[in-house]
Design an enzyme around this catalytic site. Structure first.
Site, mmCIF file in Angstrom:
data_model
loop_
_atom_site.group_PDB
_atom_site.id
_atom_site.type_symbol
_atom_site.label_atom_id
_atom_site.label_comp_id
_atom_site.label_asym_id
_atom_site.label_seq_id
_atom_site.Cartn_x
_atom_site.Cartn_y
_atom_site.Cartn_z
ATOM 1 N N LYS A 176 0.913 -1.082 -0.104
ATOM 2 C CA LYS A 176 -0.018 -0.106 0.038
ATOM 3 C C LYS A 176 0.924 1.193 -0.072
ATOM 4 O O LYS A 176 2.271 1.212 0.279
ATOM 5 C CB LYS A 176 -0.938 0.062 1.286
ATOM 6 C CG LYS A 176 -0.270 0.049 2.592
ATOM 7 C CD LYS A 176 0.120 1.395 3.099
ATOM 8 C CE LYS A 176 0.800 1.334 4.499
ATOM 9 N NZ LYS A 176 1.550 2.628 4.589
ATOM 10 N N GLY B 25 4.284 -4.278 4.056
ATOM 11 C CA GLY B 25 4.604 -5.688 3.687
ATOM 12 C C GLY B 25 4.500 -6.757 4.793
ATOM 13 O O GLY B 25 3.771 -7.875 4.259
ATOM 14 N N SER C 105 1.805 -6.457 6.903
ATOM 15 C CA SER C 105 0.606 -6.714 6.922
ATOM 16 C C SER C 105 0.013 -7.194 5.770
ATOM 17 O O SER C 105 -1.094 -8.138 5.713
ATOM 18 C CB SER C 105 0.126 -5.136 6.690
ATOM 19 O OG SER C 105 0.423 -4.417 8.119
ATOM 20 N N ASP D 263 -2.589 -1.754 9.385
ATOM 21 C CA ASP D 263 -2.672 -1.938 7.969
ATOM 22 C C ASP D 263 -3.268 -3.166 7.462
ATOM 23 O O ASP D 263 -3.552 -3.206 6.140
ATOM 24 C CB ASP D 263 -1.328 -1.643 7.546
ATOM 25 C CG ASP D 263 -0.763 -0.338 7.452
ATOM 26 O OD1 ASP D 263 -1.570 0.574 7.692
ATOM 27 O OD2 ASP D 263 0.515 -0.184 7.855
HETATM 28 O O1 C5P Z 1 -0.466 -1.296 14.227
HETATM 29 P P1 C5P Z 1 0.946 -1.572 13.635
HETATM 30 O O2 C5P Z 1 1.435 -2.897 14.427
HETATM 31 O O3 C5P Z 1 1.290 -1.532 12.310
HETATM 32 O O4 C5P Z 1 1.825 -0.536 14.301
HETATM 33 C C1 C5P Z 1 3.039 -0.656 14.521
HETATM 34 C C2 C5P Z 1 3.333 0.937 15.399
HETATM 35 O O5 C5P Z 1 3.368 1.998 14.565
HETATM 36 C C3 C5P Z 1 2.664 0.816 16.675
HETATM 37 O O6 C5P Z 1 3.214 0.198 17.744
HETATM 38 C C4 C5P Z 1 2.577 2.522 16.986
HETATM 39 O O7 C5P Z 1 4.003 2.811 17.692
HETATM 40 C C5 C5P Z 1 2.648 2.874 15.565
HETATM 41 N N1 C5P Z 1 1.444 3.593 15.199
HETATM 42 C C6 C5P Z 1 0.991 4.748 15.573
HETATM 43 N N2 C5P Z 1 -0.346 5.019 15.170
HETATM 44 C C7 C5P Z 1 -0.991 4.285 14.215
HETATM 45 C C8 C5P Z 1 -0.471 3.197 13.583
HETATM 46 C C9 C5P Z 1 0.793 2.796 14.071
HETATM 47 O O8 C5P Z 1 1.451 5.298 16.553
HETATM 48 N N3 C5P Z 1 -2.271 4.756 13.714
#
Ligand code: C5P
Length: 300
Positions: A8, A103, A105, A138
């Protein structure tokens, strides 16, 4: 059973003030582009994961244990459905690792649909989307694909109407960037300032509906660009280089460091790609968006 899922980019990534749970509220417009990871799952005596990839990818950075996104997806689906079988997972990667293109995700989304088919679960779409949201911000979009608006921490996804196709030049970086580190830098940049809640971009949505590429080029926006450039100053030169090469717009993809450049056609993208390849051998490619989300490709 094999399934693929796309990378994405975020055509708009509006980021709000950090929430109590550590995530940031987003108002974002995703587009799935034609860089795909393929995940193959097989019945096996014990859980196992292997990874290959032909592009310039830092495969060593991908965990091969229960931290792997595809493994986590398979385990969550098994647990919620009382499946006790083990699975061997193979991931063939095209999507840059730690590149800001989701990737991991994509691997999780592909593993969800592949295991769902392998185990004959036929889970309702809503259930897969709920599991996807648990797996990462994601992952729901990697299931949905196309072009979509998302809010929350990125997990509330609504497909958007867009016209036509979009050609992008993708410039990879040799070294990945950590998503939490870039969000943390965002907090540092705005420390002590009032950060407003992010808005969805009406003008950009209109440009997508009318396929107004010139207008879209100037409306592309990513609030993580400044923090990512603070962590990796040379990204500023990469972005400027794409515009100098004639792209209609330049954008850091998600939390970076991959940069993408909007072009007016495939031919135009190939011209821009040729110019950019001179400084970055092997790290530049041309892709089309939007493409569909995760789907089963092969059975047997
Ligand atoms: O949800 P995901 O595991 O992809 O997020 C990875 C990290 O990115 C989270 O632990 C956070 O630190 C940051 N993040 C965030 N706000 C979001 C998405 C991700 O702060 N909306």
């Amino acid at each position: 059973m094999s399934a693929s899922a796309p990378a994405k980019i975020n055509l708009h990534l509006g980021v709000g003030p950090v929430r109590a749970d550590g995530f940031h509220p987003l108002a974002t417009v995703y587009q799935a582009i034609g860089l795909l990871d393929e995940v193959t799952v097989r019945h096996a005596p014990a859980n196992d994961v292997t990874v290959t990839g032909q592009r310039r990818l830092d495969l060593d950075e991908i965990p091969l244990d229960a931290r792997n996104a595809a493994v986590r997806a398979a385990m969550l689906l098994a647990e919620r459905n009382g499946v006790e079988e083990q699975v061997a997972i193979h991931i063939d990667k095209q999507i840059p690792v730690a590149g800001g293109m989701a990737g991991g995700s994509a691997d999780a989304a592909a593993a969800l649909v592949a295991c769902d088919a392998l185990w004959g679960l036929s889970s309702p779409r809503e259930e897969l989307l709920e599991l996807a949201a648990e797996l990462g911000s994601d992952v729901p979009f990697a299931l949905v694909g196309g072009t979509a608006i998302a809010t929350g921490r990125g997990e509330s996804v609504v497909p958007a109407m867009v016209l036509g196709e979009y050609w992008w030049v993708v410039v990879e970086s040799a070294d990945g960037l950590s998503t939490p580190a870039v969000y943390h830098e965002f907090d540092t940049v705005y420390a002590g300032q009032r950060v407003s809640q992010p808005d969805l971009p009406d003008a950009l949505m209109e440009a997508l509906r009318s396929h107004d590429l010139e207008r879209l080029g100037v409306l592309l926006r990513n609030d993580l660009e400044e923090p990512a450039i603070r962590l990796r100053p040379e990204l500023d030169d990469v972005l400027a280089g794409g515009i100098a090469a004639g792209a209609l717009g330049a954008l850091l993809s998600g939390s970076g460091p991959t940069c993408v450049f909007l072009c007016s056609s495939r031919t135009h993208a190939e011209q821009v790609s040729t110019v950019l390849s001179e400084g970055e051998p092997g790290a530049v490619c041309v892709v089309r968006g939007p493409v569909p989300g995760a789907r089963v490709e092969r059975m047997g």
